[in-house]
Motif scaffolding. Structure first.
Motif, PDB file in Angstrom:
ATOM      1  N   GLU A 170     -31.233 -22.357   6.574  1.00  0.00           N
ATOM      2  CA  GLU A 170     -32.010 -23.587   6.728  1.00  0.00           C
ATOM      3  C   GLU A 170     -32.767 -23.943   5.447  1.00  0.00           C
ATOM      4  OE1 GLU A 170     -34.368 -23.703  10.318  1.00  0.00           O
ATOM      5  OE2 GLU A 170     -32.582 -23.850  11.574  1.00  0.00           O
ATOM      6  N   SER A 228     -33.512 -29.947   2.997  1.00  0.00           N
ATOM      7  CA  SER A 228     -32.409 -30.902   2.868  1.00  0.00           C
ATOM      8  C   SER A 228     -32.250 -31.402   1.437  1.00  0.00           C
ATOM      9  CB  SER A 228     -32.629 -32.073   3.821  1.00  0.00           C
ATOM     10  OG  SER A 228     -32.549 -31.624   5.162  1.00  0.00           O
ATOM     11  N   ALA A 268     -24.601 -30.429   2.705  1.00  0.00           N
ATOM     12  CA  ALA A 268     -24.750 -29.923   4.069  1.00  0.00           C
ATOM     13  C   ALA A 268     -25.369 -30.974   4.987  1.00  0.00           C
ATOM     14  CB  ALA A 268     -25.618 -28.669   4.067  1.00  0.00           C
ATOM     15  N   ARG A 269     -25.023 -30.908   6.273  1.00  0.00           N
ATOM     16  CA  ARG A 269     -25.635 -31.811   7.247  1.00  0.00           C
ATOM     17  C   ARG A 269     -27.011 -31.275   7.642  1.00  0.00           C
ATOM     18  NH1 ARG A 269     -20.925 -29.948  10.279  1.00  0.00           N
ATOM     19  NH2 ARG A 269     -21.478 -28.123  11.541  1.00  0.00           N
ATOM     20  N   ARG A 270     -27.896 -32.178   8.022  1.00  0.00           N
ATOM     21  CA  ARG A 270     -29.226 -31.783   8.466  1.00  0.00           C
ATOM     22  C   ARG A 270     -29.145 -31.087   9.821  1.00  0.00           C
ATOM     23  NH1 ARG A 270     -33.368 -35.078   5.645  1.00  0.00           N
ATOM     24  NH2 ARG A 270     -32.279 -36.522   4.254  1.00  0.00           N
ATOM     25  N   THR A 271     -30.104 -30.205  10.082  1.00  0.00           N
ATOM     26  CA  THR A 271     -30.122 -29.545  11.380  1.00  0.00           C
ATOM     27  C   THR A 271     -30.520 -30.540  12.465  1.00  0.00           C
ATOM     28  OG1 THR A 271     -32.447 -28.882  11.225  1.00  0.00           O
ATOM     29  CG2 THR A 271     -30.812 -27.371  10.305  1.00  0.00           C
ATOM     30  N   PRO A 327     -35.031 -32.587  10.606  1.00  0.00           N
ATOM     31  CA  PRO A 327     -34.349 -33.227   9.474  1.00  0.00           C
ATOM     32  C   PRO A 327     -34.849 -32.768   8.111  1.00  0.00           C
ATOM     33  CG  PRO A 327     -35.901 -34.744  10.503  1.00  0.00           C
ATOM     34  CD  PRO A 327     -35.832 -33.537  11.391  1.00  0.00           C
ATOM     35  N   SER A 332     -31.547 -28.262   6.346  1.00  0.00           N
ATOM     36  CA  SER A 332     -30.115 -28.485   6.555  1.00  0.00           C
ATOM     37  C   SER A 332     -29.387 -27.186   6.856  1.00  0.00           C
ATOM     38  CB  SER A 332     -29.496 -29.145   5.316  1.00  0.00           C
ATOM     39  OG  SER A 332     -29.925 -30.482   5.184  1.00  0.00           O
ATOM     40  N   GLU A 333     -28.149 -27.342   7.320  1.00  0.00           N
ATOM     41  CA  GLU A 333     -27.314 -26.203   7.691  1.00  0.00           C
ATOM     42  C   GLU A 333     -26.686 -25.596   6.437  1.00  0.00           C
ATOM     43  OE1 GLU A 333     -24.531 -27.280  10.711  1.00  0.00           O
ATOM     44  OE2 GLU A 333     -26.082 -27.752  12.185  1.00  0.00           O
ATOM     45  N   ARG A 334     -27.488 -24.894   5.718  1.00  0.00           N
ATOM     46  CA  ARG A 334     -27.037 -24.183   4.537  1.00  0.00           C
ATOM     47  C   ARG A 334     -27.574 -22.769   4.593  1.00  0.00           C
ATOM     48  NH1 ARG A 334     -29.054 -24.988  -1.806  1.00  0.00           N
ATOM     49  NH2 ARG A 334     -27.852 -23.219  -2.633  1.00  0.00           N
ATOM     50  N   LEU A 372     -21.394 -31.789   5.585  1.00  0.00           N
ATOM     51  CA  LEU A 372     -21.717 -33.201   5.748  1.00  0.00           C
ATOM     52  C   LEU A 372     -20.415 -34.005   5.752  1.00  0.00           C
ATOM     53  CD1 LEU A 372     -23.916 -35.457   5.775  1.00  0.00           C
ATOM     54  CD2 LEU A 372     -23.752 -35.462   3.278  1.00  0.00           C
TER      55      LEU A 372
END
Length: 347
Positions: free
Chosen positions: A239, A242, A248-251, A255, A258-260, A277
């Motif tokens: 996480e 962002s 990566a897309r945001r969780t 917001p 992100s999903e990293r 993303l």
């Protein structure tokens, strides 16, 4: 006068390195077998790309492609096979992996080489938590292949068979630096430079007047957090803010993050993963922001791969990860430098 290193091709030097290189080969074979067992398809991506990637601090090698009519086109040696792999996901591949040479300029240390081997794999329709499970399996497999019970690097040990600790970036900042990182981020993810500067200064970190939020964030991460990661057992740091996760897309729950995630063992960063993303408009916006920052700092920018953005529009939800294969080979063989596990290192 400083001593001149013995060239790697001298028989004496090669004999010293050969056990590490044979260990590398064994690891490569074992990892290929792992992915075959998981029903992955191995792919081979092109090295020449119209864009080497659009991250602020990645530096590429440029070259010119000359057509038969003598027209000249600027190309780059890729810094990652990511764009090509995602185009293959858009094309219909569901599980793919690749071992490929990648090239990054301005990087040369005991754990960095300007030319190195990257292992990337992607799972269409699966979450990035599934990649965390893959990482735990690969660490154990690397240790088994190398005949090791523990990894050790520069006095730091990691048990590769222990379940990795999963630690959010926000928790890591709080634990190791006493900084409330999320308090420096607005609800939409925008960063507050002055808030982070004050917090970092309070934690004892020197902050320059022209340091940006990203500069301060990186300073805290490198100086106060990374030295603690991967000690005793591997760490999955997840996480990311962002603003530090351009691909990566945001969780869904916040917001600001992100999903990293990144994987660490013995204090060494091994892998970088994303819940990918797939919004081309948002991706373009982030790329332009990254390139504006790159131009501000380094005075250069790279083109955007328009085919990549077009492919994102039809790419399914997926998760992907890039692992530095040579670094994993170092840990699995007990090597002390990355050039010891590269058959023909850059002179």
């Amino acid at each position: 006068m400083p001593s001149v290193p013995t060239p790697w091709w001298r028989p004496s030097a090669h004999q010293d390195r050969r056990p590490f290189l044979i260990g590398r080969n064994r690891l490569l074979t074992a990892l290929r077998a792992f992915f075959a067992g998981e029903d992955f398809t191995e792919v081979d991506t092109s090295i020449l790309q119209v864009s080497p990637g659009n991250e602020t601090h990645l530096h590429a090698f440029a070259t010119d492609l000359i057509d038969a009519d003598l027209s000249v086109h600027r190309f780059y040696l890729h810094t990652s096979p990511e764009f090509a792999c995602k185009k293959l996901l858009a094309a219909g591949e569901e599980r793919l992996f690749t071992f490929t040479k990648v090239f990054r300029n301005r990087e040369r240390t005991a754990t960095h080489s300007p030319e190195f081997t990257m292992l990337e794999w992607y799972r269409s329709g699966q979450s990035y938590e599934r990649l965390m499970d893959d990482c735990a399996c690969l660490l154990a497999l690397a240790a088994e292949t190398g005949g090791l019970e523990r990894f050790s690097y520069r006095g730091v040990e990691t048990d590769p068979f222990a379940e990795p600790e999963r630690l959010s970036v926000a928790d890591a900042f709080e634990r190791f630096a006493g900084i409330d990182l999320l308090a420096t981020l607005a609800p939409d993810g925008a960063s507050n430079r002055d808030a982070l500067a004050a917090a970092a200064h309070g934690a004892g970190l020197r902050v320059a007047e022209d340091d940006s939020w990203a500069d301060i964030y990186s300073g805290v991460l490198v100086q106060m957090i990374e030295p603690h990661l991967g000690q005793g057992r591997a760490t999955i740091l997840y996480e990311y803010p962002s603003v530090e996760a351009a691909l990566a897309r945001r969780t869904a729950h916040d917001p600001r993050v992100s999903e990293r995630f990144e994987l660490y063992a013995c204090g060494v960063e091994l892998a970088n993963a994303f819940g990918e993303l797939t919004d081309p408009d948002e991706q373009r916006r982030r790329f332009l922001m990254e390139m504006d920052e790159k131009e501000r700092i380094y005075g250069e920018r790279y083109p955007i791969d328009e085919d990549f953005l077009a492919a994102l529009a039809i790419m399914p939800q997926a998760s992907g990860i890039a692992l530095g294969f040579d670094r994993l080979a170092m840990l699995a063989t007990g090597a002390g430098r990355i050039d010891q596990v590269i058959w023909t290192p850059v002179a």
